[in-house]
Write a protein that holds these residues in place. Sequence first.
Motif, PDB file in Angstrom:
ATOM      1  N   ALA A 109       0.838  -1.200   0.000  1.00 52.84           N
ATOM      2  CA  ALA A 109       0.000   0.000   0.000  1.00 52.84           C
ATOM      3  C   ALA A 109       0.873   1.250   0.000  1.00 52.84           C
ATOM      4  CB  ALA A 109      -0.908  -0.008   1.221  1.00 52.84           C
ATOM      5  N   LEU A 110       1.917   1.248  -0.806  1.00 52.21           N
ATOM      6  CA  LEU A 110       2.901   2.333  -0.822  1.00 52.21           C
ATOM      7  C   LEU A 110       2.256   3.658  -1.231  1.00 52.21           C
ATOM      8  CD1 LEU A 110       5.949   3.167  -0.739  1.00 52.21           C
ATOM      9  CD2 LEU A 110       5.957   2.762  -3.198  1.00 52.21           C
ATOM     10  N   PRO A 111       2.275   4.657  -0.333  1.00 44.37           N
ATOM     11  CA  PRO A 111       1.779   5.978  -0.722  1.00 44.37           C
ATOM     12  C   PRO A 111       2.890   6.804  -1.361  1.00 44.37           C
ATOM     13  CG  PRO A 111       2.107   5.864   1.660  1.00 44.37           C
ATOM     14  CD  PRO A 111       2.516   4.546   1.091  1.00 44.37           C
ATOM     15  N   VAL A 112       2.545   7.527  -2.402  1.00 41.32           N
ATOM     16  CA  VAL A 112       3.501   8.364  -3.132  1.00 41.32           C
ATOM     17  C   VAL A 112       2.939   9.784  -3.197  1.00 41.32           C
ATOM     18  CG1 VAL A 112       4.556   8.778  -5.389  1.00 41.32           C
ATOM     19  CG2 VAL A 112       4.415   6.463  -4.508  1.00 41.32           C
ATOM     20  N   VAL A 113       3.806  10.752  -2.993  1.00 41.55           N
ATOM     21  CA  VAL A 113       3.424  12.152  -3.097  1.00 41.55           C
ATOM     22  C   VAL A 113       4.210  12.746  -4.258  1.00 41.55           C
ATOM     23  CG1 VAL A 113       3.463  14.387  -1.961  1.00 41.55           C
ATOM     24  CG2 VAL A 113       2.895  12.363  -0.661  1.00 41.55           C
ATOM     25  N   LEU A 114       3.519  13.349  -5.212  1.00 42.03           N
ATOM     26  CA  LEU A 114       4.143  13.963  -6.379  1.00 42.03           C
ATOM     27  C   LEU A 114       4.161  15.468  -6.187  1.00 42.03           C
ATOM     28  CD1 LEU A 114       5.347  13.688  -9.193  1.00 42.03           C
ATOM     29  CD2 LEU A 114       3.036  13.667 -10.112  1.00 42.03           C
ATOM     30  N   LYS A 115       5.373  16.011  -6.149  1.00 41.19           N
ATOM     31  CA  LYS A 115       5.559  17.451  -5.919  1.00 41.19           C
ATOM     32  C   LYS A 115       6.198  18.027  -7.178  1.00 41.19           C
ATOM     33  CE  LYS A 115       8.110  20.381  -2.693  1.00 41.19           C
ATOM     34  NZ  LYS A 115       9.050  20.357  -1.549  1.00 41.19           N
ATOM     35  N   GLY A 116       5.382  18.631  -8.006  1.00 43.00           N
ATOM     36  CA  GLY A 116       5.878  19.167  -9.262  1.00 43.00           C
ATOM     37  C   GLY A 116       5.874  20.682  -9.277  1.00 43.00           C
ATOM     38  N   ASP A 117       6.857  21.266  -9.900  1.00 39.73           N
ATOM     39  CA  ASP A 117       6.898  22.708 -10.066  1.00 39.73           C
ATOM     40  C   ASP A 117       5.747  23.120 -10.984  1.00 39.73           C
ATOM     41  OD1 ASP A 117       9.281  24.997  -9.705  1.00 39.73           O
ATOM     42  OD2 ASP A 117       7.897  25.368 -11.367  1.00 39.73           O
ATOM     43  N   ALA A 118       5.199  24.295 -10.745  1.00 44.38           N
ATOM     44  CA  ALA A 118       4.079  24.781 -11.554  1.00 44.38           C
ATOM     45  C   ALA A 118       4.489  24.932 -13.019  1.00 44.38           C
ATOM     46  CB  ALA A 118       3.563  26.107 -11.008  1.00 44.38           C
ATOM     47  N   ALA A 119       5.782  25.160 -13.268  1.00 42.74           N
ATOM     48  CA  ALA A 119       6.270  25.332 -14.634  1.00 42.74           C
ATOM     49  C   ALA A 119       6.816  24.028 -15.223  1.00 42.74           C
ATOM     50  CB  ALA A 119       7.359  26.409 -14.666  1.00 42.74           C
ATOM     51  N   ALA A 120       6.674  22.915 -14.504  1.00 40.36           N
ATOM     52  CA  ALA A 120       7.182  21.631 -15.002  1.00 40.36           C
ATOM     53  C   ALA A 120       6.399  21.199 -16.234  1.00 40.36           C
ATOM     54  CB  ALA A 120       7.075  20.567 -13.916  1.00 40.36           C
TER      55      ALA A 120
ATOM     56  N   VAL B  30      -1.647   8.043  -4.690  1.00 39.03           N
ATOM     57  CA  VAL B  30      -0.787   9.097  -5.232  1.00 39.03           C
ATOM     58  C   VAL B  30      -1.405  10.434  -4.871  1.00 39.03           C
ATOM     59  CG1 VAL B  30       0.228  10.094  -7.309  1.00 39.03           C
ATOM     60  CG2 VAL B  30      -0.055   7.616  -7.142  1.00 39.03           C
ATOM     61  N   GLY B  31      -0.630  11.281  -4.211  1.00 39.67           N
ATOM     62  CA  GLY B  31      -1.087  12.615  -3.849  1.00 39.67           C
ATOM     63  C   GLY B  31      -0.304  13.658  -4.608  1.00 39.67           C
ATOM     64  N   LEU B  32      -0.967  14.745  -4.974  1.00 42.39           N
ATOM     65  CA  LEU B  32      -0.305  15.852  -5.666  1.00 42.39           C
ATOM     66  C   LEU B  32      -0.157  17.013  -4.699  1.00 42.39           C
ATOM     67  CD1 LEU B  32      -2.232  15.743  -9.044  1.00 42.39           C
ATOM     68  CD2 LEU B  32      -0.016  14.743  -8.520  1.00 42.39           C
ATOM     69  N   VAL B  33       1.061  17.518  -4.536  1.00 35.29           N
ATOM     70  CA  VAL B  33       1.341  18.613  -3.616  1.00 35.29           C
ATOM     71  C   VAL B  33       1.051  19.937  -4.298  1.00 35.29           C
ATOM     72  CG1 VAL B  33       3.140  19.758  -2.248  1.00 35.29           C
ATOM     73  CG2 VAL B  33       3.087  17.273  -2.414  1.00 35.29           C
ATOM     74  N   THR B  34       0.267  20.792  -3.628  1.00 39.82           N
ATOM     75  CA  THR B  34      -0.031  22.131  -4.133  1.00 39.82           C
ATOM     76  C   THR B  34       0.067  23.118  -2.973  1.00 39.82           C
ATOM     77  OG1 THR B  34      -2.389  21.832  -3.697  1.00 39.82           O
ATOM     78  CG2 THR B  34      -1.618  21.271  -5.918  1.00 39.82           C
ATOM     79  N   LYS B  35       0.058  24.396  -3.299  1.00 43.88           N
ATOM     80  CA  LYS B  35       0.011  25.450  -2.292  1.00 43.88           C
ATOM     81  C   LYS B  35      -1.404  25.952  -2.161  1.00 43.88           C
ATOM     82  CE  LYS B  35       3.732  27.831  -3.945  1.00 43.88           C
ATOM     83  NZ  LYS B  35       4.521  29.033  -4.142  1.00 43.88           N
ATOM     84  N   LYS B  36      -1.805  26.286  -0.962  1.00 53.18           N
ATOM     85  CA  LYS B  36      -3.154  26.824  -0.735  1.00 53.18           C
ATOM     86  C   LYS B  36      -3.171  28.301  -1.094  1.00 53.18           C
ATOM     87  CE  LYS B  36      -6.841  26.985   2.609  1.00 53.18           C
ATOM     88  NZ  LYS B  36      -7.258  26.664   3.960  1.00 53.18           N
ATOM     89  N   VAL B  37      -4.175  28.698  -1.866  1.00 56.02           N
ATOM     90  CA  VAL B  37      -4.339  30.099  -2.257  1.00 56.02           C
ATOM     91  C   VAL B  37      -4.949  30.854  -1.085  1.00 56.02           C
ATOM     92  CG1 VAL B  37      -5.501  31.672  -3.829  1.00 56.02           C
ATOM     93  CG2 VAL B  37      -4.669  29.474  -4.671  1.00 56.02           C
TER      94      VAL B  37
END
Length: 136
Positions: free
Chosen positions: A96-107, A127-134
Amino acid sequence: MSADVKGENQPYDEINVTPMLDLAYVLLVVFIIMTTASVQGIKVDAPQTRTTASLAKPQTKAITITAAGDVYLDAYPVDMATLEARLAQYKGANPALPVVLKGDAAAHYEKVSAVLEICKRLDITEVGLVTKKVAG
């Protein structure tokens, strides 16, 4: 009476180590601060969303994609083949490996898509995607 007053011109019986210990403690504190400051990972400018939840769990693997298209697995640079091999190894140890994907906005979307395709091939469903809260 002799010219020597009692206690003068006699060898020391012990060395005062207090200044040496003070220096050692200061160096230790500086070392701790510098080490923790330099282990923060790869800096990227994450895209912004309205809601954000903490996705990190114990044994979560973090994949980072920079604006230049470089891929990192837990702050170590990898190519796509190495990424797939290491994720397969971790998946074998933790189904049950959890993965977090942290991509640059310009990637480039192509890189993000390739990483998600690797996760799909390895049947990594958490799979989780990392974002910043507005703000607002």
